[in-house]
Structure formats: structure tokens, C-alpha cells
Motif scaffolding. Sequence first.
Motif, PDB file in Angstrom:
ATOM      1  N   SER A   1     149.248  76.072  11.801  1.00 48.05           N
ATOM      2  CA  SER A   1     149.398  76.403  10.382  1.00 48.05           C
ATOM      3  C   SER A   1     150.142  77.720  10.182  1.00 48.05           C
ATOM      4  O   SER A   1     150.668  77.971   9.093  1.00 48.05           O
ATOM      5  N   VAL A   2     150.210  78.554  11.210  1.00 45.59           N
ATOM      6  CA  VAL A   2     150.840  79.878  11.075  1.00 45.59           C
ATOM      7  C   VAL A   2     152.323  79.855  11.440  1.00 45.59           C
ATOM      8  O   VAL A   2     152.958  80.899  11.516  1.00 45.59           O
ATOM      9  N   SER A   3     152.886  78.671  11.662  1.00 41.05           N
ATOM     10  CA  SER A   3     154.318  78.579  11.954  1.00 41.05           C
ATOM     11  C   SER A   3     154.956  77.498  11.097  1.00 41.05           C
ATOM     12  O   SER A   3     154.371  76.432  10.884  1.00 41.05           O
ATOM     13  N   ARG A   4     156.167  77.759  10.630  1.00 46.54           N
ATOM     14  CA  ARG A   4     156.936  76.784   9.854  1.00 46.54           C
ATOM     15  C   ARG A   4     158.213  76.376  10.584  1.00 46.54           C
ATOM     16  O   ARG A   4     159.026  75.640  10.038  1.00 46.54           O
ATOM     17  N   GLU A   5     158.397  76.873  11.816  1.00 52.69           N
ATOM     18  CA  GLU A   5     159.643  76.616  12.533  1.00 52.69           C
ATOM     19  C   GLU A   5     159.352  76.207  13.976  1.00 52.69           C
ATOM     20  O   GLU A   5     159.745  76.857  14.933  1.00 52.69           O
ATOM     21  N   VAL A   6     158.654  75.078  14.129  1.00 49.46           N
ATOM     22  CA  VAL A   6     158.328  74.578  15.463  1.00 49.46           C
ATOM     23  C   VAL A   6     159.463  73.665  15.933  1.00 49.46           C
ATOM     24  O   VAL A   6     159.843  72.715  15.251  1.00 49.46           O
ATOM     25  N   ASP A   7     159.997  73.977  17.103  1.00 47.11           N
ATOM     26  CA  ASP A   7     161.198  73.337  17.622  1.00 47.11           C
ATOM     27  C   ASP A   7     160.863  72.520  18.868  1.00 47.11           C
ATOM     28  O   ASP A   7     159.830  72.723  19.518  1.00 47.11           O
ATOM     29  N   TYR A   8     161.767  71.619  19.219  1.00 43.04           N
ATOM     30  CA  TYR A   8     161.634  70.745  20.387  1.00 43.04           C
ATOM     31  C   TYR A   8     162.590  71.209  21.486  1.00 43.04           C
ATOM     32  O   TYR A   8     163.663  71.738  21.220  1.00 43.04           O
ATOM     33  N   GLU A   9     162.207  71.006  22.737  1.00 46.69           N
ATOM     34  CA  GLU A   9     163.069  71.322  23.881  1.00 46.69           C
ATOM     35  C   GLU A   9     162.710  70.387  25.042  1.00 46.69           C
ATOM     36  O   GLU A   9     161.656  70.543  25.667  1.00 46.69           O
ATOM     37  N   ALA A  10     163.593  69.446  25.342  1.00 43.54           N
ATOM     38  CA  ALA A  10     163.395  68.535  26.482  1.00 43.54           C
ATOM     39  C   ALA A  10     163.776  69.248  27.774  1.00 43.54           C
ATOM     40  O   ALA A  10     164.785  69.955  27.820  1.00 43.54           O
ATOM     41  N   GLU A  11     162.983  69.043  28.835  1.00 45.42           N
ATOM     42  CA  GLU A  11     163.261  69.755  30.079  1.00 45.42           C
ATOM     43  C   GLU A  11     162.864  68.945  31.320  1.00 45.42           C
ATOM     44  O   GLU A  11     161.936  68.132  31.283  1.00 45.42           O
TER      45      GLU A  11
ATOM     46  N   ASP B   1     159.137  71.837  26.139  1.00 44.64           N
ATOM     47  CA  ASP B   1     158.864  73.251  25.842  1.00 44.64           C
ATOM     48  C   ASP B   1     158.867  73.436  24.331  1.00 44.64           C
ATOM     49  O   ASP B   1     159.857  73.862  23.739  1.00 44.64           O
ATOM     50  N   VAL B   2     157.748  73.093  23.695  1.00 48.89           N
ATOM     51  CA  VAL B   2     157.625  73.245  22.246  1.00 48.89           C
ATOM     52  C   VAL B   2     157.637  74.744  21.915  1.00 48.89           C
ATOM     53  O   VAL B   2     157.010  75.548  22.617  1.00 48.89           O
ATOM     54  N   SER B   3     158.356  75.117  20.854  1.00 48.21           N
ATOM     55  CA  SER B   3     158.612  76.540  20.587  1.00 48.21           C
ATOM     56  C   SER B   3     158.500  76.843  19.102  1.00 48.21           C
ATOM     57  O   SER B   3     159.148  76.186  18.278  1.00 48.21           O
ATOM     58  N   ALA B   4     157.687  77.838  18.762  1.00 46.40           N
ATOM     59  CA  ALA B   4     157.596  78.316  17.377  1.00 46.40           C
ATOM     60  C   ALA B   4     158.633  79.423  17.210  1.00 46.40           C
ATOM     61  O   ALA B   4     158.400  80.572  17.596  1.00 46.40           O
ATOM     62  N   ARG B   5     159.793  79.074  16.639  1.00 50.54           N
ATOM     63  CA  ARG B   5     160.909  80.030  16.579  1.00 50.54           C
ATOM     64  C   ARG B   5     160.594  81.248  15.720  1.00 50.54           C
ATOM     65  O   ARG B   5     161.059  82.354  16.012  1.00 50.54           O
ATOM     66  N   ASP B   6     159.809  81.060  14.656  1.00 51.58           N
ATOM     67  CA  ASP B   6     159.504  82.195  13.801  1.00 51.58           C
ATOM     68  C   ASP B   6     158.581  83.194  14.499  1.00 51.58           C
ATOM     69  O   ASP B   6     158.518  84.364  14.114  1.00 51.58           O
ATOM     70  N   TRP B   7     157.864  82.780  15.529  1.00 48.54           N
ATOM     71  CA  TRP B   7     157.093  83.703  16.361  1.00 48.54           C
ATOM     72  C   TRP B   7     157.931  84.224  17.522  1.00 48.54           C
ATOM     73  O   TRP B   7     157.846  85.394  17.885  1.00 48.54           O
TER      74      TRP B   7
ATOM     75  N   LEU C   1     153.996  84.452  22.826  1.00 45.54           N
ATOM     76  CA  LEU C   1     153.170  83.860  21.779  1.00 45.54           C
ATOM     77  C   LEU C   1     153.894  82.706  21.097  1.00 45.54           C
ATOM     78  O   LEU C   1     153.274  81.696  20.742  1.00 45.54           O
ATOM     79  N   GLY C   2     155.193  82.820  20.912  1.00 46.57           N
ATOM     80  CA  GLY C   2     155.940  81.738  20.276  1.00 46.57           C
ATOM     81  C   GLY C   2     156.002  80.480  21.105  1.00 46.57           C
ATOM     82  O   GLY C   2     156.213  79.386  20.575  1.00 46.57           O
ATOM     83  N   LYS C   3     155.811  80.620  22.408  1.00 46.30           N
ATOM     84  CA  LYS C   3     155.926  79.479  23.317  1.00 46.30           C
ATOM     85  C   LYS C   3     154.575  78.930  23.771  1.00 46.30           C
ATOM     86  O   LYS C   3     154.540  77.882  24.420  1.00 46.30           O
ATOM     87  N   THR C   4     153.483  79.613  23.455  1.00 53.76           N
ATOM     88  CA  THR C   4     152.238  79.294  24.148  1.00 53.76           C
ATOM     89  C   THR C   4     151.088  78.879  23.232  1.00 53.76           C
ATOM     90  O   THR C   4     149.926  78.955  23.623  1.00 53.76           O
TER      91      THR C   4
ATOM     92  N   VAL D   1     168.939  71.711  20.058  1.00 52.17           N
ATOM     93  CA  VAL D   1     167.633  72.137  19.537  1.00 52.17           C
ATOM     94  C   VAL D   1     167.713  72.302  18.018  1.00 52.17           C
ATOM     95  O   VAL D   1     168.785  72.540  17.449  1.00 52.17           O
ATOM     96  N   GLY D   2     166.567  72.190  17.375  1.00 55.47           N
ATOM     97  CA  GLY D   2     166.533  72.218  15.916  1.00 55.47           C
ATOM     98  C   GLY D   2     167.009  73.513  15.306  1.00 55.47           C
ATOM     99  O   GLY D   2     167.663  73.515  14.259  1.00 55.47           O
ATOM    100  N   ALA D   3     166.699  74.634  15.956  1.00 58.06           N
ATOM    101  CA  ALA D   3     167.060  75.934  15.396  1.00 58.06           C
ATOM    102  C   ALA D   3     168.566  76.164  15.365  1.00 58.06           C
ATOM    103  O   ALA D   3     169.061  76.968  14.573  1.00 58.06           O
ATOM    104  N   ALA D   4     169.307  75.456  16.219  1.00 60.38           N
ATOM    105  CA  ALA D   4     170.761  75.644  16.289  1.00 60.38           C
ATOM    106  C   ALA D   4     171.513  74.702  15.359  1.00 60.38           C
ATOM    107  O   ALA D   4     172.747  74.761  15.282  1.00 60.38           O
ATOM    108  N   ARG D   5     170.806  73.832  14.647  1.00 57.81           N
ATOM    109  CA  ARG D   5     171.455  72.871  13.760  1.00 57.81           C
ATOM    110  C   ARG D   5     171.658  73.458  12.366  1.00 57.81           C
ATOM    111  O   ARG D   5     171.006  74.428  11.977  1.00 57.81           O
ATOM    112  N   ASN D   6     172.577  72.869  11.636  1.00 55.60           N
ATOM    113  CA  ASN D   6     172.865  73.295  10.261  1.00 55.60           C
ATOM    114  C   ASN D   6     172.802  72.076   9.345  1.00 55.60           C
ATOM    115  O   ASN D   6     173.701  71.237   9.374  1.00 55.60           O
TER     116      ASN D   6
END
Length: 281
Positions: free
Chosen positions: A118-128, A157-163, A174-177, A250-255
Motif C-alpha cells: 500500500s505504500v508504493s504506487r510504482e511497482v515494476d516487473y523485471e524478468a531474470e 526482481d519485483v521493484s518499487a521504483r518510488d522507494w 528497501l525498494g527491492k525487498t 521495464v515499466g519505469a522506462a516506458r512512456n
Amino acid sequence: MAICRISAPAGQSEFALYRDGQVCLLSQLLDEVPDAAELFSLPMSWWDGLPDPTPDQWVSAGDNLLPPVDSPGKVICIGLNYRDHAIETGAAIPDEPVVFSKFPSTIIGHGDSIELPSVSREVDYEAELVVVIGKSGKLIPAERAMEHVFGYTCGHDVSARDWQKGRPGGQWLLGKTFDTFAPIGPCIVTQTEVPDPNDLRVQMVLNGEIVQDSTTAQLIFDIPAIIEHVSKVVTLSPGDLIFTGTPPGVGAARNPPLFLKPGDVCSVIVQGIGTLTNRCV
């Protein structure tokens, strides 16, 4: 050969051979099954010497798959390790591996749910592609590194970019864990079954659409180089995991940016390893 962990009827977990969604318990083939650390450190000749399962020993895995590694001592991750991903983020090509970590509490298995905090609005996906360490070692030279690899699994590697980037000082750890932020599975494929881990296709399929698609040929630092670098600092132990980096898309790099939302279904597909699927809640 591929192995997995499944939940057994009495509530405990067991290791099993894995084949196309079917499993054969190691306890059906052996009088005594070694524990995880010993299993991962056994030579490939031991695995090759296992008796062949009979047809009736193979059963459907169903919903019983667990993370193939339970509570790894270390979850080591490499950032910006795909040349095409570094370019899409506008980052300089690193001169040495960018290393961070996740806590073992991030680990979940195939079919488990990714919990969006609930404390993140920018959770991103990363296949590895994920390396599973077998033989323990420190100060491992690159030319001996593959002797320390047990096998490979799919990882997310799920990632909360705003953290990760938006907090004071940047909070990679913290953003990754957040809990559930490191799905792995469905199985581990032994390294002898993967002749060239530096030429595997890695994809992320989000709600049926391919959003990441590259190959490990784009790795800036290959697996031996990563193991050599990390083992300068820490002793690698059986069952340790190394997430080797993520392809572009990744989602954060898209426009506009594309972040995960409840109900999204993420599938990591690694050539020759398998498909890891998790739903976001």
C-alpha cells in the motif's frame, strides 16, 4: 535434469525431479534424501546416477510447487547488467557489476501471489535468469566459477521504483525487498542441461503481452565475471541465489510508465529453464 520442491501431504516439503508439470519425489528413488545444502553441492555425476523413475512414479505437480530454494542465505542481484536495458534507462554502461540484495523473505514460488504494498504506487516487473550456487567458495577466479554453479531458475526482481529512487539517498534495498518481491521457479535446471547460459532468451509476459524480450548475450558481465566479483567480498554457499539482471522493457522506462496493479499476471520465460507465473494482489 530439473528439480523442484513440493508440499507433501503431511505439511513438510520434499525435493522432486520435475518434468513438464509432473514430479517424482526423490524419496521414491533414494533411501535417504540429502538436505538442501548437500543436494546443491553434490557433483553432477551423483545426479546422473539416480535411478530412472518408472512411469507410475511421475504425478502432476498440481498446486503443490514451492520455491525451489527455501530461505537462501543470500539473494544477490545485479543491476543494469543488460546493455540494452542500461541504454533504455539512460544510464552509463557500468565498469563493474552493480550489486544489491534482497532479504530471503522476498522469496515466493510459482503460482504464489505478488503482494503490492500500500505504500508504493510504482511497482515494476523485471524478468531474470537466476543462478543457484552449488559448491561453496570465496575469491573464485572467473575461469573456475562455473564449478560453483548448481543450476538455473527463472526469477522476477519485483521493484518499487518510488522507494528505490524516490526516497532520501535512494533506497535500493528497501525498494527491492518488500515481502514476495522475488518469485523464483518453477524448478532448477542443472547446469549440465544448459550448455551456454550466455545465450538464453529471457522474456516477461504481462497479461498475455510480451513486454521484455532479450537474450543473455546482452549481459555486460557474464556469470563467471559476476561470481568472481561477488566472491571477492562474500563466501558463496550452496543455495545462494544470484539474479543476473533484467532486459529492456521495464515499466519505469516506458512512456507512459507501466506499473503493476492488482490482478496483473506476470510470466517470466527463460529459454531452456521454464515459465514462472505469479498474479499480483
